[in-house]
Design a protein around this motif. Structure first.
Motif, PDB file in Angstrom:
ATOM      1  N   GLN A  99      44.962  54.706  60.505  1.00 59.33           N
ATOM      2  CA  GLN A  99      43.901  55.558  60.422  1.00 59.33           C
ATOM      3  C   GLN A  99      42.354  54.691  59.776  1.00 59.33           C
ATOM      4  O   GLN A  99      41.217  54.880  60.143  1.00 59.33           O
ATOM      5  N   LYS A 100      42.733  54.183  58.549  1.00 60.01           N
ATOM      6  CA  LYS A 100      41.808  53.688  57.969  1.00 60.01           C
ATOM      7  C   LYS A 100      40.876  52.440  58.469  1.00 60.01           C
ATOM      8  O   LYS A 100      39.956  52.135  58.612  1.00 60.01           O
ATOM      9  N   SER A 129      40.972  52.093  61.726  1.00 68.09           N
ATOM     10  CA  SER A 129      39.962  52.912  62.898  1.00 68.09           C
ATOM     11  C   SER A 129      38.848  53.144  62.406  1.00 68.09           C
ATOM     12  O   SER A 129      37.837  52.930  62.905  1.00 68.09           O
ATOM     13  N   GLU A 130      38.702  53.907  61.011  1.00 70.24           N
ATOM     14  CA  GLU A 130      37.412  54.352  60.592  1.00 70.24           C
ATOM     15  C   GLU A 130      36.336  53.224  60.199  1.00 70.24           C
ATOM     16  O   GLU A 130      35.298  53.000  60.267  1.00 70.24           O
ATOM     17  N   ARG A 140      35.013  51.538  63.264  1.00 76.11           N
ATOM     18  CA  ARG A 140      33.968  52.566  64.128  1.00 76.11           C
ATOM     19  C   ARG A 140      32.703  52.675  62.976  1.00 76.11           C
ATOM     20  O   ARG A 140      31.796  52.496  63.613  1.00 76.11           O
ATOM     21  N   ASN A 141      32.936  52.655  61.707  1.00 75.65           N
ATOM     22  CA  ASN A 141      31.527  52.676  60.933  1.00 75.65           C
ATOM     23  C   ASN A 141      31.045  51.305  60.835  1.00 75.65           C
ATOM     24  O   ASN A 141      29.764  51.295  60.745  1.00 75.65           O
ATOM     25  N   THR A 151      33.832  55.239  69.476  1.00 71.91           N
ATOM     26  CA  THR A 151      35.267  55.838  69.244  1.00 71.91           C
ATOM     27  C   THR A 151      36.049  54.382  69.228  1.00 71.91           C
ATOM     28  O   THR A 151      35.932  53.411  69.720  1.00 71.91           O
ATOM     29  N   TYR A 163      42.522  56.688  64.871  1.00 69.15           N
ATOM     30  CA  TYR A 163      41.589  57.296  65.857  1.00 69.15           C
ATOM     31  C   TYR A 163      40.353  57.587  64.781  1.00 69.15           C
ATOM     32  O   TYR A 163      40.498  58.336  63.754  1.00 69.15           O
ATOM     33  N   ALA A 164      39.173  57.154  65.210  1.00 73.82           N
ATOM     34  CA  ALA A 164      37.843  57.336  64.627  1.00 73.82           C
ATOM     35  C   ALA A 164      36.656  57.538  65.778  1.00 73.82           C
ATOM     36  O   ALA A 164      36.889  56.771  66.548  1.00 73.82           O
ATOM     37  N   SER A 165      36.046  58.637  65.623  1.00 74.80           N
ATOM     38  CA  SER A 165      35.013  58.878  66.506  1.00 74.80           C
ATOM     39  C   SER A 165      33.907  59.459  66.153  1.00 74.80           C
ATOM     40  O   SER A 165      33.798  60.059  64.818  1.00 74.80           O
TER      41      SER A 165
END
Length: 194
Positions: free
Chosen positions: A66-67, A69-70, A73-74, A80, A97-99
């Motif tokens: 999760q981290k 992905s974030e 994305r950032n 996404t 997932y990060a969107s």
């Protein structure tokens, strides 16, 4: 540096003109592709370093995915980022997932056609011009212009897929592919450690 054959008297008009030229040159450099690539490269290096740091620091695989992905994305301002894991029955499970849109929908938990194709072919797939092509939903067709999907492999065995989507056309260049391949390897090594 301005070189002249003879040293003319610097009039107020000439000073004003040179000041204006310097301002425009400064803006041109700031908005140049080279400057953009250099800034992006430094962002990539710091992001890879932060993801590696998280892989060592975190003790929970789900939290790491999760981290990661974030951070991806950032760091690149993607629409996404998805990390799919191959389940026991060889099905894809969304684990990271990060969107830009704040919530995860049921449609997001269905792998795109490119993700499924990447799974079947076990190779990198990239489409930098998705505009006007078929999409699984209206929101996707409006926001996704480029997509890159990469296999995540550990010792030659496919264990997942990394999917990146951008709202910009031609978002994924050759240098991005090599960076993301490295990140996919980093994610794979985190699997072994965690």
């Amino acid at each position: 540096v301005l070189g002249l054959d003879q040293a003319p008297h610097m009039t107020t008009e000439l000073r004003s003109f040179l000041t204006s030229v310097c301002e425009h040159l400064s803006l041109a450099l700031e908005h140049s592709d080279t400057h953009y690539r250099e800034r992006r490269r430094s962002r990539q290096l710091s992001m890879v370093s932060e993801i590696a740091n998280q892989a060592v620091r975190l003790e929970n695989l789900s939290e790491f995915l999760q981290k990661a992905s974030e951070l991806l994305r950032n760091g690149f301002d993607y629409e996404t980022v998805q990390i799919w894991i191959l389940g026991v029955k060889q099905e894809l499970i969304l684990r990271g997932y990060a969107s830009k849109s704040s919530t995860l929908t049921d449609a997001d938990e269905i792998p795109s056609a490119m993700v499924c194709e990447c799974l079947a072919q076990n190779r990198i797939l990239c489409d930098n011009n998705l505009a006007g092509k078929s999409a699984t939903n209206i929101e996707e067709s409006l926001s996704v212009a480029s997509r890159l999907v990469l296999p995540i492999s550990l010792r030659g065995k496919l264990i997942g897929i990394l999917s990146l989507e951008s709202g910009r056309l031609d978002a994924f260049q050759d240098e991005d592919l090599s960076t993301m391949e490295g990140l996919a390897s980093l994610i794979a090594s985190a699997f072994e450690n965690l």
